[in-house]
Scaffold this motif. Structure first.
Motif, short mmCIF file in Angstrom:
data_model
loop_
_atom_site.label_atom_id
_atom_site.label_comp_id
_atom_site.label_asym_id
_atom_site.label_seq_id
_atom_site.Cartn_x
_atom_site.Cartn_y
_atom_site.Cartn_z
N ASP A 40 0.82 -1.21 0.00
CA ASP A 40 0.00 0.00 0.00
C ASP A 40 0.85 1.26 0.00
OD1 ASP A 40 -2.06 -1.79 0.17
OD2 ASP A 40 -2.66 -1.25 2.21
N MET A 41 2.02 1.22 0.63
CA MET A 41 2.86 2.40 0.70
C MET A 41 3.50 2.71 -0.66
SD MET A 41 2.46 3.45 3.81
CE MET A 41 0.79 2.79 3.65
N THR A 42 3.66 1.68 -1.47
CA THR A 42 4.22 1.86 -2.81
C THR A 42 3.13 2.22 -3.82
OG1 THR A 42 5.95 0.26 -2.29
CG2 THR A 42 5.61 0.76 -4.62
N TYR A 43 1.93 1.73 -3.58
CA TYR A 43 0.81 1.97 -4.49
C TYR A 43 -0.36 2.54 -3.68
CZ TYR A 43 3.77 -1.26 -7.06
OH TYR A 43 4.85 -1.86 -7.65
N PRO A 44 -0.31 3.85 -3.36
CA PRO A 44 -1.23 4.44 -2.39
C PRO A 44 -2.72 4.31 -2.71
CG PRO A 44 0.64 5.89 -2.74
CD PRO A 44 0.73 4.81 -3.78
N ALA A 45 -3.09 4.21 -3.99
CA ALA A 45 -4.51 4.09 -4.30
C ALA A 45 -5.12 2.82 -3.73
CB ALA A 45 -4.73 4.15 -5.81
N ARG A 46 -4.28 1.87 -3.34
CA ARG A 46 -4.76 0.66 -2.67
C ARG A 46 -5.37 0.97 -1.30
NH1 ARG A 46 -3.14 -4.42 -4.22
NH2 ARG A 46 -3.16 -5.08 -2.03
N LEU A 47 -5.04 2.12 -0.74
CA LEU A 47 -5.58 2.51 0.56
C LEU A 47 -7.05 2.91 0.50
CD1 LEU A 47 -2.58 4.70 1.78
CD2 LEU A 47 -3.23 2.44 2.68
N ILE A 48 -7.55 3.12 -0.70
CA ILE A 48 -8.92 3.61 -0.85
C ILE A 48 -9.89 2.44 -0.97
CG2 ILE A 48 -10.45 5.12 -2.15
CD1 ILE A 48 -7.98 6.44 -0.70
N HIS A 49 -10.64 2.25 0.09
CA HIS A 49 -11.68 1.21 0.12
C HIS A 49 -12.83 1.76 0.96
CE1 HIS A 49 -9.53 0.43 3.90
NE2 HIS A 49 -8.45 0.24 3.16
N PRO A 50 -13.64 2.63 0.37
CA PRO A 50 -14.67 3.36 1.12
C PRO A 50 -15.76 2.45 1.67
CG PRO A 50 -14.98 3.67 -1.23
CD PRO A 50 -13.66 2.95 -1.06
N SER A 51 -16.40 2.93 2.72
CA SER A 51 -17.56 2.23 3.27
C SER A 51 -18.75 2.32 2.33
CB SER A 51 -17.91 2.80 4.64
OG SER A 51 -18.08 4.21 4.57
N GLY A 52 -18.77 3.35 1.49
CA GLY A 52 -19.82 3.49 0.49
C GLY A 52 -19.44 2.84 -0.82
N GLU A 53 -19.91 3.41 -1.92
CA GLU A 53 -19.65 2.85 -3.24
C GLU A 53 -18.25 3.22 -3.73
OE1 GLU A 53 -24.28 3.38 -4.78
OE2 GLU A 53 -22.67 4.62 -5.58
N LEU A 54 -17.64 2.30 -4.46
CA LEU A 54 -16.35 2.55 -5.08
C LEU A 54 -16.46 2.26 -6.57
CD1 LEU A 54 -13.33 3.16 -5.10
CD2 LEU A 54 -12.91 0.78 -4.39
N TRP A 55 -16.35 3.32 -7.37
CA TRP A 55 -16.45 3.20 -8.82
C TRP A 55 -15.07 3.39 -9.44
CZ3 TRP A 55 -21.22 2.58 -11.37
CH2 TRP A 55 -22.36 2.73 -10.58
N TRP A 56 -14.69 2.46 -10.30
CA TRP A 56 -13.51 2.62 -11.13
C TRP A 56 -13.97 2.72 -12.58
CZ3 TRP A 56 -8.37 3.17 -9.92
CH2 TRP A 56 -8.00 2.93 -8.59
N LEU A 57 -13.83 3.91 -13.16
CA LEU A 57 -14.20 4.14 -14.55
C LEU A 57 -12.91 4.27 -15.35
CD1 LEU A 57 -17.09 6.73 -14.10
CD2 LEU A 57 -17.21 4.22 -14.08
N LEU A 58 -12.67 3.32 -16.25
CA LEU A 58 -11.45 3.27 -17.01
C LEU A 58 -11.76 3.37 -18.49
CD1 LEU A 58 -10.04 0.03 -15.29
CD2 LEU A 58 -9.93 2.37 -14.41
N ASP A 59 -10.89 4.07 -19.24
CA ASP A 59 -11.05 3.98 -20.69
C ASP A 59 -10.35 2.72 -21.19
OD1 ASP A 59 -8.35 4.65 -20.75
OD2 ASP A 59 -8.60 6.42 -22.02
N GLN A 60 -10.59 2.37 -22.44
CA GLN A 60 -10.07 1.12 -22.98
C GLN A 60 -8.54 1.03 -22.91
OE1 GLN A 60 -11.92 -1.40 -23.83
NE2 GLN A 60 -10.36 -2.77 -24.68
N PRO A 61 -7.82 2.09 -23.25
CA PRO A 61 -6.35 1.98 -23.14
C PRO A 61 -5.87 1.68 -21.72
CG PRO A 61 -6.94 3.82 -24.56
CD PRO A 61 -8.22 3.34 -23.92
N ALA A 62 -6.56 2.22 -20.72
CA ALA A 62 -6.14 1.97 -19.33
C ALA A 62 -6.53 0.58 -18.85
CB ALA A 62 -6.74 3.02 -18.41
N GLY A 63 -7.72 0.13 -19.23
CA GLY A 63 -8.28 -1.07 -18.63
C GLY A 63 -8.27 -2.33 -19.45
#
Length: 242
Positions: free
Chosen positions: A212-235
């Motif tokens: 998690d310290m190397t990849y900080p976005a891993r720290l985000i796990h909300p109690s509410g909804e978590l949306w990951w919207l990716l475009d085709q090149p990213a995902g």
């Protein structure tokens, strides 16, 4: 798991999907609680979203706008997240000035600005010092290094668990940022990620095991909804672990 991952054909489709979700969440918040709260991200990806929000008929007098992080530069600086959002959106709609809550960047010590913004959030949400507010929507992006907001790899900001706002740092330059616990109390967190350069970071963020310290976005796990919207090149090459 409350995570929803959508890979959209291109950036335009990603923006349209984000727009639909944001408008729905803000309208629902106003209908249910009388106000809607949203925290914005910087960077180039959300700018077209802000431009499209400027075209919407929303109850602007009941919507309050914040920022998830801010570079420690004057409000009129080209690098200011506040400036970008004002030019693309906020200056074009009839939102009261009192409904816009930027992070101040005019103190000699950014820690003073962080403390002042934390106090503003506590007053606005009417919470105590040991409580966290629930934003209706927090918009986020990621960098190629998997940072999000101004939570950069192996920085002190990642270790702050008892504050709403802290001082982040990139290449020795200070920034003001939401803490991970504050983000994780949101009703909806929406990541918007575009471009093939984000593939490596996304692979680590979604991996079953990674630091998690190397990849900080891993720290985000909300109690509410978590949306990951990716475009085709990213995902396009992402393997999701359920």
């Amino acid at each position: 798991m409350n995570r929803v991952v959508e890979v959209l054909p291109d950036l335009e489709a990603l923006i349209d999907r984000a727009l639909a979700i944001v408008v729905d969440k803000l309208n629902t918040a106003v209908a249910e609680r009388g106000i809607g709260t949203i925290a914005l991200s910087g960077g180039s990806t959300p700018k077209p979203l802000y431009e499209k929000l400027a075209e919407q008929s929303l109850p602007w007098d009941k919507i309050h706008v914040f920022w998830g992080d801010e570079r420690y530069v004057p409000a009129d600086h080209p690098g200011s997240n506040q400036r970008m959002a004002r030019l693309a959106w906020l200056d074009k709609v009839a939102i009261p000035a009192s409904n816009i809550h930027p992070m101040a960047t005019n103190e000699s010590d950014p820690a003073i600005s962080a403390q002042a913004h934390e106090a503003e959030l506590q007053a606005f949400f009417q919470i105590k010092a040991n409580e966290f507010p629930e934003f209706d929507v927090i918009l986020l992006g990621i960098g190629d290094d998997a940072h999000t907001a101004s939570l950069f790899p192996h920085t002190d900001a990642l270790q702050v668990h008892d504050r709403l706002i802290t001082v982040g740092s990139k290449d020795g330059q200070p920034r003001i940022t939401f803490t991970a616990p504050l983000i994780n109390h949101a009703r909806s967190v929406i990541f918007m990620v575009a471009g093939a350069s984000k593939q490596s970071a996304l692979t680590q963020i979604f991996a079953s095991v990674a630091d998690d310290m190397t990849y900080p976005a891993r720290l985000i796990h909300p109690s509410g909804e978590l949306w990951w919207l990716l475009d085709q090149p990213a995902g396009q090459n992402l393997e999701l672990k359920t």
